[in-house]
Design a protein around this motif. Structure first.
Motif, mmCIF file in Angstrom:
data_model
loop_
_atom_site.group_PDB
_atom_site.id
_atom_site.type_symbol
_atom_site.label_atom_id
_atom_site.label_comp_id
_atom_site.label_asym_id
_atom_site.label_seq_id
_atom_site.Cartn_x
_atom_site.Cartn_y
_atom_site.Cartn_z
ATOM 1 N N MET A 1 0.838 -1.181 0.000
ATOM 2 C CA MET A 1 0.000 0.000 0.000
ATOM 3 C C MET A 1 0.880 1.241 0.000
ATOM 4 S SD MET A 1 -3.142 -0.622 2.548
ATOM 5 C CE MET A 1 -4.621 -1.108 1.756
ATOM 6 N N ASP A 65 -6.292 4.001 -0.210
ATOM 7 C CA ASP A 65 -7.291 2.956 -0.385
ATOM 8 C C ASP A 65 -7.236 2.486 -1.840
ATOM 9 O OD1 ASP A 65 -9.718 1.533 -0.911
ATOM 10 O OD2 ASP A 65 -10.656 2.544 0.783
ATOM 11 N N LEU A 86 -6.907 5.541 4.136
ATOM 12 C CA LEU A 86 -7.173 4.633 5.238
ATOM 13 C C LEU A 86 -6.228 4.920 6.391
ATOM 14 C CD1 LEU A 86 -7.297 1.296 3.185
ATOM 15 C CD2 LEU A 86 -9.236 2.698 3.902
ATOM 16 N N GLU A 90 -7.478 0.731 9.586
ATOM 17 C CA GLU A 90 -8.309 0.413 8.423
ATOM 18 C C GLU A 90 -7.498 -0.330 7.362
ATOM 19 O OE1 GLU A 90 -11.467 4.151 8.528
ATOM 20 O OE2 GLU A 90 -9.519 4.407 7.566
ATOM 21 N N ALA A 91 -6.236 0.060 7.167
ATOM 22 C CA ALA A 91 -5.375 -0.606 6.194
ATOM 23 C C ALA A 91 -5.104 -2.053 6.614
ATOM 24 C CB ALA A 91 -4.062 0.160 6.031
ATOM 25 N N ALA A 93 -7.047 -3.926 8.523
ATOM 26 C CA ALA A 93 -8.300 -4.672 8.337
ATOM 27 C C ALA A 93 -8.512 -5.001 6.859
ATOM 28 C CB ALA A 93 -9.478 -3.865 8.882
ATOM 29 N N TYR A 94 -8.213 -4.059 5.979
ATOM 30 C CA TYR A 94 -8.358 -4.294 4.539
ATOM 31 C C TYR A 94 -7.432 -5.426 4.084
ATOM 32 C CZ TYR A 94 -8.137 -3.701 -0.482
ATOM 33 O OH TYR A 94 -8.159 -3.951 -1.827
ATOM 34 N N LEU A 95 -6.175 -5.382 4.512
ATOM 35 C CA LEU A 95 -5.217 -6.412 4.104
ATOM 36 C C LEU A 95 -5.609 -7.779 4.642
ATOM 37 C CD1 LEU A 95 -1.881 -4.437 4.423
ATOM 38 C CD2 LEU A 95 -3.015 -5.187 2.324
ATOM 39 N N ARG A 96 -6.100 -7.822 5.883
ATOM 40 C CA ARG A 96 -6.554 -9.112 6.438
ATOM 41 C C ARG A 96 -7.691 -9.696 5.604
ATOM 42 N NH1 ARG A 96 -5.931 -7.351 12.474
ATOM 43 N NH2 ARG A 96 -3.942 -8.338 12.892
ATOM 44 N N GLU A 97 -8.527 -8.812 5.085
ATOM 45 C CA GLU A 97 -9.667 -9.249 4.285
ATOM 46 C C GLU A 97 -9.236 -9.687 2.878
ATOM 47 O OE1 GLU A 97 -13.043 -6.630 2.372
ATOM 48 O OE2 GLU A 97 -13.284 -6.736 4.546
ATOM 49 N N GLN A 98 -8.211 -9.054 2.318
ATOM 50 C CA GLN A 98 -7.832 -9.265 0.926
ATOM 51 C C GLN A 98 -6.731 -10.302 0.704
ATOM 52 O OE1 GLN A 98 -9.500 -7.870 -1.672
ATOM 53 N NE2 GLN A 98 -10.864 -7.121 -0.089
#
Length: 126
Positions: A1, A65, A86, A90-91, A93-98
């Motif tokens: 990111m 983002d 982000l 938030e970053a 959480a995004y990486l954990r999701e992706q």
């Protein structure tokens, strides 16, 4: 990111009336804030972020983002005019999701890949 840093909540504002084109006579109001992008160069580079109707960003480190990446009308890759940033949480959480579970497991076991692109310091002669 991509890492972006905001050092001040100060906002540059300007406005007036559009002078030309289809929208001539309409009022406009522009709010920009200064930030710095950490893009792998020796020093961060200054940029302006258009806030639109958003409140000023507070001084902190942010991450771009991926939703701010667009494909242009000719298939070119570009960054959106209105960026979405982000926070660190938030970053994460995004990486954990992706990211695939296998990659997250490797990062948890050995965080050194995060620093793999940074050159190590040469050993000093005795």
């Amino acid at each position: 990111m991509i890492k972006l840093q905001i050092l001040s909540a100060q906002v540059e504002e300007r406005g007036g009336t559009i002078q030309r084109g289809e929208r001539k006579g309409e009022p406009y109001h522009i709010k920009n804030q200064e930030g710095y992008v950490h893009n792998g160069h020796a020093f961060p580079e200054r940029f302006k972020i258009s806030l639109g109707e958003l409140p000023p960003l507070q001084p902190a480190m942010y991450y771009l983002d991926p939703a701010s990446i667009e494909i242009g009308e000719y298939g070119d890759l570009r960054i959106a005019r209105s960026l979405k940033l982000l926070t660190e949480d938030e970053a994460i959480a995004y990486l954990r999701e992706q990211l695939p579970v296998s990659m997250l497991a490797k990062l948890a076991a050995d965080p050194s890949p995060l620093n793999a692109s940074k050159p190590s310091k040469p050993a000093q002669a005795a």
